[in-house]
Design an enzyme around this catalytic site. Sequence first.
Site, short mmCIF file in Angstrom:
data_model
loop_
_atom_site.label_atom_id
_atom_site.label_comp_id
_atom_site.label_asym_id
_atom_site.label_seq_id
_atom_site.Cartn_x
_atom_site.Cartn_y
_atom_site.Cartn_z
CG ASP A 156 -5.76 20.72 44.96
OD1 ASP A 156 -6.11 20.81 45.87
OD2 ASP A 156 -5.01 19.88 44.31
CD GLU A 157 -10.12 18.04 46.62
OE1 GLU A 157 -11.27 17.64 46.27
OE2 GLU A 157 -9.30 17.83 47.25
CG ASP A 198 -9.51 17.70 42.11
OD1 ASP A 198 -8.55 18.42 42.34
OD2 ASP A 198 -9.48 16.46 42.09
#
Length: 359
Positions: free
Chosen positions: A107-108, A13
């Site tokens: 983003d993860e 993350d």
Amino acid sequence: MEQVPLRKIIHIDMDAFYASVEQLDNPELKGKPVAVGGNEVRGVISAASYEARKFGVRSAMSGAQAARLCADLIFVKPNFDRYKEVSKQIRKIFHEYTDLVEPLSLDEAYLDVTENKKGNPSATLIAKEIRQKIFETTGLTASAGISVNKFVAKIASDFNKPNGQKTVNPDEVEAFIEVLDVKKFYGIGKVTAEKMYQLGIYTGTDLKSKSIEYLEEHFGNSGKAYYNLSRGISFSQVKPNREMKSIGAERTFFKNLSSEIYMEERLNNIAEEIERRIKKYKIAGKTVTLKIKYSDFTLQTRSKTLPYFISDKGLIFETAKELLYQEKLKDSVRLLGISLNNLNTHQKKFVVYQLKFEF
């Protein structure tokens, strides 16, 4: 009884991704409270830097509320092309270790490193290497959670943020879950958590003490899932080709709209954006959903399922327009959105099996 899959899963993350990219690209923003999206008057924040979070500023918060919390807050317009560019760099690093990568957003992502390209038996060391490579390549920091399944890894990645990681070994999973507040369980939302509190279920231990019958009585089909999760059991595997369930777009307006005629124009623009995405992924859908957020922030959705798949902007717009006029608007509107669901994608089946190894 179904066997529990024991895997080596990493959840990566990125730390305050959008805001961190903006601070990276604009050195004058470093160390300052930054909000991506929205403004002092209206709009919704997409991301907040850690400096802004100290004041209580969070994503999905209105810009006006954020400005009240932090007088020095700097609002920055989102640059999604840039975020996608950086995200591609990060995913390239993931694939140096495994092809079993399931992105959740820009983003993860989940990574299954049970068997990996480096032949490294330690998922903990792999996560550390990946985080270091991300920093060296992009200048950004990431946090990681490492465990036997996606559920536990996802929760663990939040423990040592920013720029940290946490490993929950197989023999630590149940103890880790038992002390957690149920609101920290991934998959248990605010409303469900409140219902659990009312039933005297505050922690993983409390949840674990309830029978399947009790949980199914109070939570329906989700009862069995909660029973398993309280024991750290999750059968969900990392799926590189994650099935898309819906595709949509929405717009927040600078001034509230009270006339359906003006809203039609905005809906037409939104339908054009959806058509572009549909063509990119070569999909179609049957259900059109119109999302309406009023000036008092109450939310309303209206849906219609067609007897055939559609992918044409005109049909999406006409259906959304029909939904707009389906009933009278109760107030002026600050946001409109359209989503296309019931897509013509096909779900793949995955085999669950038991593995034994040193973690």
